[in-house]
Each structure stands twice: as C-alpha cells, then as structure tokens.
Design a protein around this motif. Structure first.
Motif, PDB file in Angstrom:
ATOM      1  N   PHE A   1      31.193  31.254  41.460  1.00 41.61           N
ATOM      2  CA  PHE A   1      32.286  31.535  40.525  1.00 41.61           C
ATOM      3  C   PHE A   1      32.701  30.278  39.778  1.00 41.61           C
ATOM      4  N   GLN A   2      33.087  30.478  38.531  1.00 43.90           N
ATOM      5  CA  GLN A   2      33.765  29.418  37.798  1.00 43.90           C
ATOM      6  C   GLN A   2      35.263  29.701  37.871  1.00 43.90           C
ATOM      7  N   SER A   3      36.047  28.668  38.062  1.00 42.57           N
ATOM      8  CA  SER A   3      37.498  28.816  38.090  1.00 42.57           C
ATOM      9  C   SER A   3      38.076  27.953  36.969  1.00 42.57           C
ATOM     10  N   ARG A   4      38.675  28.612  35.973  1.00 41.01           N
ATOM     11  CA  ARG A   4      39.293  27.851  34.875  1.00 41.01           C
ATOM     12  C   ARG A   4      40.784  27.800  35.132  1.00 41.01           C
ATOM     13  N   LEU A   5      41.343  26.581  35.072  1.00 43.19           N
ATOM     14  CA  LEU A   5      42.780  26.449  35.285  1.00 43.19           C
ATOM     15  C   LEU A   5      43.496  26.660  33.956  1.00 43.19           C
TER      16      LEU A   5
ATOM     17  N   LEU B   1      33.464  30.749  50.539  1.00 44.60           N
ATOM     18  CA  LEU B   1      32.477  30.133  51.442  1.00 44.60           C
ATOM     19  C   LEU B   1      32.473  28.615  51.274  1.00 44.60           C
ATOM     20  N   ALA B   2      32.645  28.160  50.028  1.00 45.10           N
ATOM     21  CA  ALA B   2      32.666  26.717  49.756  1.00 45.10           C
ATOM     22  C   ALA B   2      33.395  26.471  48.446  1.00 45.10           C
ATOM     23  N   PHE B   3      34.240  25.443  48.425  1.00 43.07           N
ATOM     24  CA  PHE B   3      34.922  25.052  47.188  1.00 43.07           C
ATOM     25  C   PHE B   3      34.303  23.746  46.712  1.00 43.07           C
ATOM     26  N   LEU B   4      33.786  23.742  45.478  1.00 47.87           N
ATOM     27  CA  LEU B   4      33.046  22.590  44.968  1.00 47.87           C
ATOM     28  C   LEU B   4      33.882  21.715  44.047  1.00 47.87           C
TER      29      LEU B   4
ATOM     30  N   MET C   1      32.076  21.957  35.068  1.00 43.05           N
ATOM     31  CA  MET C   1      32.593  23.282  35.464  1.00 43.05           C
ATOM     32  C   MET C   1      33.264  23.181  36.825  1.00 43.05           C
ATOM     33  N   ARG C   2      34.375  23.888  36.970  1.00 48.97           N
ATOM     34  CA  ARG C   2      35.053  23.923  38.285  1.00 48.97           C
ATOM     35  C   ARG C   2      34.508  25.146  39.027  1.00 48.97           C
ATOM     36  N   LEU C   3      33.868  24.904  40.158  1.00 50.25           N
ATOM     37  CA  LEU C   3      33.116  25.984  40.804  1.00 50.25           C
ATOM     38  C   LEU C   3      33.526  26.224  42.255  1.00 50.25           C
ATOM     39  N   PHE C   4      33.310  27.446  42.695  1.00 49.13           N
ATOM     40  CA  PHE C   4      33.373  27.744  44.124  1.00 49.13           C
ATOM     41  C   PHE C   4      32.416  28.889  44.419  1.00 49.13           C
ATOM     42  N   ILE C   5      32.082  29.060  45.695  1.00 52.65           N
ATOM     43  CA  ILE C   5      31.139  30.107  46.103  1.00 52.65           C
ATOM     44  C   ILE C   5      31.875  31.029  47.063  1.00 52.65           C
ATOM     45  N   ALA C   6      31.754  32.333  46.829  1.00 54.35           N
ATOM     46  CA  ALA C   6      32.574  33.271  47.604  1.00 54.35           C
ATOM     47  C   ALA C   6      31.865  34.604  47.773  1.00 54.35           C
ATOM     48  N   ILE C   7      32.423  35.407  48.653  1.00 56.19           N
ATOM     49  CA  ILE C   7      31.975  36.788  48.820  1.00 56.19           C
ATOM     50  C   ILE C   7      32.996  37.660  48.100  1.00 56.19           C
ATOM     51  N   GLU C   8      32.496  38.527  47.240  1.00 55.74           N
ATOM     52  CA  GLU C   8      33.404  39.452  46.551  1.00 55.74           C
ATOM     53  C   GLU C   8      33.808  40.569  47.504  1.00 55.74           C
ATOM     54  N   ILE C   9      34.996  41.071  47.328  1.00 56.42           N
ATOM     55  CA  ILE C   9      35.509  42.165  48.155  1.00 56.42           C
ATOM     56  C   ILE C   9      35.432  43.444  47.310  1.00 56.42           C
ATOM     57  N   PRO C  10      34.994  44.568  47.895  1.00 54.88           N
ATOM     58  CA  PRO C  10      34.907  45.794  47.091  1.00 54.88           C
ATOM     59  C   PRO C  10      36.272  46.142  46.452  1.00 54.88           C
ATOM     60  N   ASP C  11      36.202  46.737  45.249  1.00 53.83           N
ATOM     61  CA  ASP C  11      37.427  47.013  44.484  1.00 53.83           C
ATOM     62  C   ASP C  11      38.453  47.831  45.262  1.00 53.83           C
ATOM     63  N   ASP C  12      37.976  48.876  45.979  1.00 54.44           N
ATOM     64  CA  ASP C  12      38.952  49.732  46.681  1.00 54.44           C
ATOM     65  C   ASP C  12      39.689  48.937  47.762  1.00 54.44           C
TER      66      ASP C  12
ATOM     67  N   CYS D   1      22.312  19.258  46.677  1.00 51.60           N
ATOM     68  CA  CYS D   1      22.429  19.004  45.234  1.00 51.60           C
ATOM     69  C   CYS D   1      23.303  17.789  44.948  1.00 51.60           C
ATOM     70  N   GLY D   2      23.750  17.123  45.998  1.00 52.21           N
ATOM     71  CA  GLY D   2      24.555  15.912  45.810  1.00 52.21           C
ATOM     72  C   GLY D   2      25.964  16.203  45.313  1.00 52.21           C
ATOM     73  N   ILE D   3      26.422  17.422  45.534  1.00 58.64           N
ATOM     74  CA  ILE D   3      27.777  17.783  45.081  1.00 58.64           C
ATOM     75  C   ILE D   3      28.737  17.544  46.245  1.00 58.64           C
ATOM     76  N   HIS D   4      29.800  16.831  45.945  1.00 62.85           N
ATOM     77  CA  HIS D   4      30.782  16.544  46.994  1.00 62.85           C
ATOM     78  C   HIS D   4      31.584  17.805  47.304  1.00 62.85           C
TER      79      HIS D   4
END
Ligand code: 2AM
Length: 184
Positions: free
Chosen positions: A157-161, A39-42, A1-12, A108-111
């Motif tokens: 988050f999962q990011s699918r290209l 916050l981090a791109f995995l 899975m292509r993953l990243f960790i982020a803060i969501e921004i409110p819809d408005d 977790c040993g993730i680069h």
C-alpha cells in the motif's frame, strides 16, 4: 513513496468492525474502509527500491490460510493507551508471512522499525488518558467474536499524508497459493 504492507480485510467484516465505533474521548477512529492488518511499515522508500521490493515480494510462496479474531486490547498498556485494537489468534502461516515480508524488505535495503510482529487491527488512535468509555469498551469486547476470514493475498500500500488524514491506495497485491490448509 510512503509504503506499508498489509492484509486487506473483507468488506463485510470491515463494515462490521466499523460498527464497534463508540464515543471515546480523544479517540480518532480508523475509517471502516481503511481497516487492515499491517505486516510491515516501511515509511518513505525510493522509487528504485520499489522495483526490487516488488520482485522480492513476488518470490514469497505460502498457502492461503484462515484467521480468527480474538478480543480487543491496547498498546502500549491500559494505563496509557495509544492504540486501540482488535486481536487475531496466532497462526503459523501469518507469523511466517510477516517474517518473509520483513526479510524481503530487508533484502531491498529498506529500513524498517524493528518492532516484533504483533498481529492486530487498529481500531482507533488515542490522545487522552483512559476514560470510563474506554474502560467499558475494553470490558465489553474483551471476548469479542467475529467471523473468520480467508487470507488469499497480501498487498503493498501507498499511504499519502493529507490534512484530512492518511489516504491508502493499493499498489499491488501478491497471491498466496490456493487450497492451503486453514485453521478455524
Ligand atoms: P497499525 O495501525 O496496524 O499499528 C499504515 O500507516 C500502517 O502502518 C498503520 O496502520 C500502522 O499499523 C503501521 N505503522 C507502523 N509504524 C508506523 C509509523 N511509525 N507511522 C505510521 N504507521 C505506522
């Protein structure tokens, strides 16, 4: 899975940020619904590592906090811009959250890329040299003010290209403790 960790921004706020969009030659604007604070791109992560990542992210305990936007800018610099962003005022809890998230990834040993955390929200990615439209966007929004927002969770988050661009799906959100002292 292509993953990243982020803060969501409110819809408005995402909608409001989306309205900043103007015609800049060579700019690919982030669709309003995809606007987030990374916050981090995995990158690609093995399924097995995702289980321990979930455990480690679940161990993060921080109080919720408020964030304020602070002007616009670009990476790596104004002469050769690649990323056009909206900035955030530094906040100790945000810095701490990014540090803990990156430590969890490391455990977790993730680069992950060793770029220092520089809080920003990407508005557009740029393919051409700066234009008049680009310069006037930065000049116009240098002191841009937007409403503050409360950060009460962070999200894996999962990011699918896809040929149409990246599609982001929330995998799991991790709450921050309610009632934390905010700033701003
Ligand atoms: P940024 O736009 O906030 O800079 C999801 O792809 C997010 O991960 C992007 O929005 C981007 O954050 C961040 N990211 C960091 N390094 C990346 C890379 N090498 N490839 C794709 N995204 C990356």
């Amino acid at each position: 899975m292509r993953l990243f960790i982020a803060i969501e921004i409110p819809d408005d706020l995402k909608e409001r940020i989306g309205t900043l969009r103007v015609d800049i030659p060579g700019a690919r604007w982030v669709p309003a619904e995809q606007i987030h604070l990374t916050l981090a791109f995995l990158g690609e992560v093995e399924e097995a590592a995702v289980v321990s990542l979930d455990e480690e992210l679940g161990r993060i305990h921080l109080p919720e906090f408020k964030l304020c936007f602070s002007g616009t800018g670009c990476f790596p610099g104004r002469h050769r811009p690649r990323v056009l962003w909206i900035g955030l005022k530094p906040h100790p809890h945000l810095q701490r959250l990014a540090t803990l998230v990156r430590e969890a990834v490391l455990i977790c040993g993730i680069h992950q890329e060793e770029r220092p955390f520089s809080p920003h929200i990407t508005l557009a990615r740029l393919k051409l040299l700066p234009s008049r439209e680009f310069d006037s966007f930065l000049d116009q929004h240098q002191k841009k003010q937007l409403p503050t927002f409360r950060v009460h969770e962070f999200t894996l988050f999962q990011s699918r290209l896809t040929p149409q661009g990246a599609v982001h799906t929330s995998v799991k959100s991790y709450p921050l403790a309610a009632g934390g002292a905010g700033v701003g």
